[in-house]
Scaffold this motif. Structure first.
Motif, short mmCIF file in Angstrom:
data_model
loop_
_atom_site.label_atom_id
_atom_site.label_comp_id
_atom_site.label_asym_id
_atom_site.label_seq_id
_atom_site.Cartn_x
_atom_site.Cartn_y
_atom_site.Cartn_z
N GLU A 134 42.47 63.85 41.24
CA GLU A 134 41.71 62.67 41.65
C GLU A 134 41.92 62.41 43.14
O GLU A 134 42.94 62.77 43.72
N VAL A 135 40.94 61.77 43.74
CA VAL A 135 41.02 61.44 45.16
C VAL A 135 42.09 60.39 45.39
O VAL A 135 42.15 59.39 44.68
N GLU A 136 42.95 60.63 46.36
CA GLU A 136 44.04 59.71 46.64
C GLU A 136 43.57 58.48 47.41
O GLU A 136 42.68 58.56 48.26
N LYS A 180 44.45 68.17 51.57
CA LYS A 180 44.97 66.81 51.55
C LYS A 180 44.68 66.07 52.86
O LYS A 180 44.80 66.63 53.94
N SER A 218 35.93 70.57 43.61
CA SER A 218 36.98 69.55 43.65
C SER A 218 36.49 68.25 44.27
O SER A 218 35.86 68.26 45.34
N GLU A 220 38.46 66.10 45.55
CA GLU A 220 39.27 65.95 46.76
C GLU A 220 38.59 66.63 47.95
O GLU A 220 38.60 66.09 49.07
#
Length: 428
Positions: A134-136, A180, A218, A220
């Motif tokens: 999941e996206v942070e 990231k 993804s 992300e």
């Protein structure tokens, strides 16, 4: 009678030095192998022969220096910084590695930042290959940078760069940007830091999870890519040269499943003169960006870029639209355009090495023969993305169809003619 090197004419000695310096490894090779920076061994050995050559070769040996986050590298760089040869340094390359990784100046005009992480060590780096993560949130990003060594290293590296107040670098090269996000990217201090660069290079790391799924599957990846404008592009006020290298595992441009946003806008980088793009779809955002810089743009290079009118793309366009729109914008300073590769497959046999069918021999191979006998004709690339894995495939049918229609070719030739006229005026 034998003649020593020192007795040769200065021009000949300089020629020898320049030839030995050509072994330097640059660009995409940075980060691929640990011995890639053994690039001046011959010059270094030569410099040990006398004090004269130690001084005369120093500008070549110390032009580019490498910093790694280990004690040996740090001591070496500190020794150089306190020596008289520190003034020779023009480029500083930082290559970071963190515990668990599978492999290990004030006049700087270029800074390269790269994190040579190897995410194929599943025990240590399984999160790096998690294309379903999941996206942070911003809070989660900051927390991870305090708890995970490799994330902390990235954060501290960019924070350290920002401490160079009053020292304005000319070039920033961020090599193989990882999946990231870095918390620093959203800070005003970082955005101010970006505003002074004249040349900005961003290459993006591509990922494969080992079972075939690519980065563009993804969330992300899409979150990171869609925010490149807010993190980088919106703040490059002084940039004249822009280089963006997207991975084939996550090409940029167009809307639709597995397509990633190209975060370029016409009002970014007002001083822009040169653009180099790799693995980017021809898309409305790219056209608007180029038209918005029609008064300043001098050079355009599109390497492994492509149209995407079939498959998953919802707003795909042909190369013709890009060429026509740029031409109509009257780019008076544009004097060079490069679109590579020139030769592309027209048949399945050319793609897969399979035997050609009778139909291919009688029709498609005939069209290949037209290309081989008429060097002015070329194929402009079209591709599609696989819906399941995100893989990038050549669209041979569209490549052939667009070649036979000739519209892309005609529009390209018209633009090329204008570019050649601009070049003649510039050289007059």
């Amino acid at each position: 009678m034998p003649c020593g090197l020192i007795e040769l004419q200065a021009e000949l000695q300089l020629k020898i030095i320049e030839e030995l310096s050509k072994d330097e490894v640059r660009g995409d090779d940075v980060g691929k192998q640990d011995d890639r920076f053994k690039i001046h061994h011959d010059l270094m050995n030569w410099s040990c022969t006398s004090a004269y050559y130690r001084d005369s070769l120093a500008p070549y040996i110390f032009k580019t220096v490498i910093l790694r986050n280990d004690e040996k590298s740090g001591c070496s760089l500190n020794a150089l910084a306190s020596s008289r040869h520190s003034e020779c340094v023009e480029e500083l390359h930082f290559v970071g590695s963190a515990p668990g990784n599978a492999k290990e100046g004030r006049r700087h005009s270029q800074t390269l930042v790269e994190f040579a992480y190897h995410f194929d060590d599943w025990d240590q780096w399984e999160d790096g290959l998690d294309l379903c993560a999941e996206v942070e949130t911003e809070e989660q990003v900051k927390a991870a940078e305090e708890e995970e060594a490799w994330r902390a290293l990235m954060a501290k590296t960019y924070d350290a760069l920002l401490r160079n107040q009053g020292i304005h670098f000319k070039t920033l090269d961020i090599n193989q940007l990882v999946l990231k996000k870095v918390y620093t990217f959203n800070s005003k201090l970082f955005h101010d830091f970006l505003s002074h660069f004249e040349r900005f290079t961003l290459s993006i790391r591509g990922e494969d999870n080992g079972a075939g799924w690519k980065s563009n599957k993804s969330e992300e990846y899409h979150a990171l890519i869609s925010g490149l404008d807010e993190c980088f592009f919106d703040h490059l006020a002084s940039v004249t040269t822009l280089i963006i290298k997207a991975p084939k595992e996550g090409p940029l441009g167009l809307e639709g499943m597995n397509h990633a946003r190209l975060a370029l806008k016409k009002d970014q980088m007002p001083l822009l003169k040169a653009v180099h793009l790799e693995h980017v779809f021809i898309c409305p955002e790219l056209i608007d960006f180029l038209v918005g810089h029609s008064k300043t743009l001098e050079r355009l290079s599109l390497n492994h870029c492509f149209g995407g009118v079939n498959g998953l793309a919802e707003n795909g366009i042909h190369w013709k639209q890009l060429f026509d729109t740029v031409y109509n914008a009257n780019p008076e300073k544009l004097r060079q355009i490069e679109i590579l590769p020139i030769k592309l497959p027209l048949t399945d046999a050319e793609v897969w090495g399979a035997p050609e069918t009778e139909t291919e021999i009688s029709e498609e191979v005939r069209d290949r023969q037209i290309l081989e006998t008429d060097s002015s004709r070329r194929v402009f690339a079209y591709t599609t993305l696989d819906d399941k894995y995100g893989m990038l495939f050549q669209d041979e049918e569209e490549n052939l169809a667009s070649f036979l229609r000739g519209e892309d070719q005609a529009s390209y030739e018209r633009l090329e003619h204008k570019i050649n006229q601009n070049a003649k005026k510039c050289n007059a």
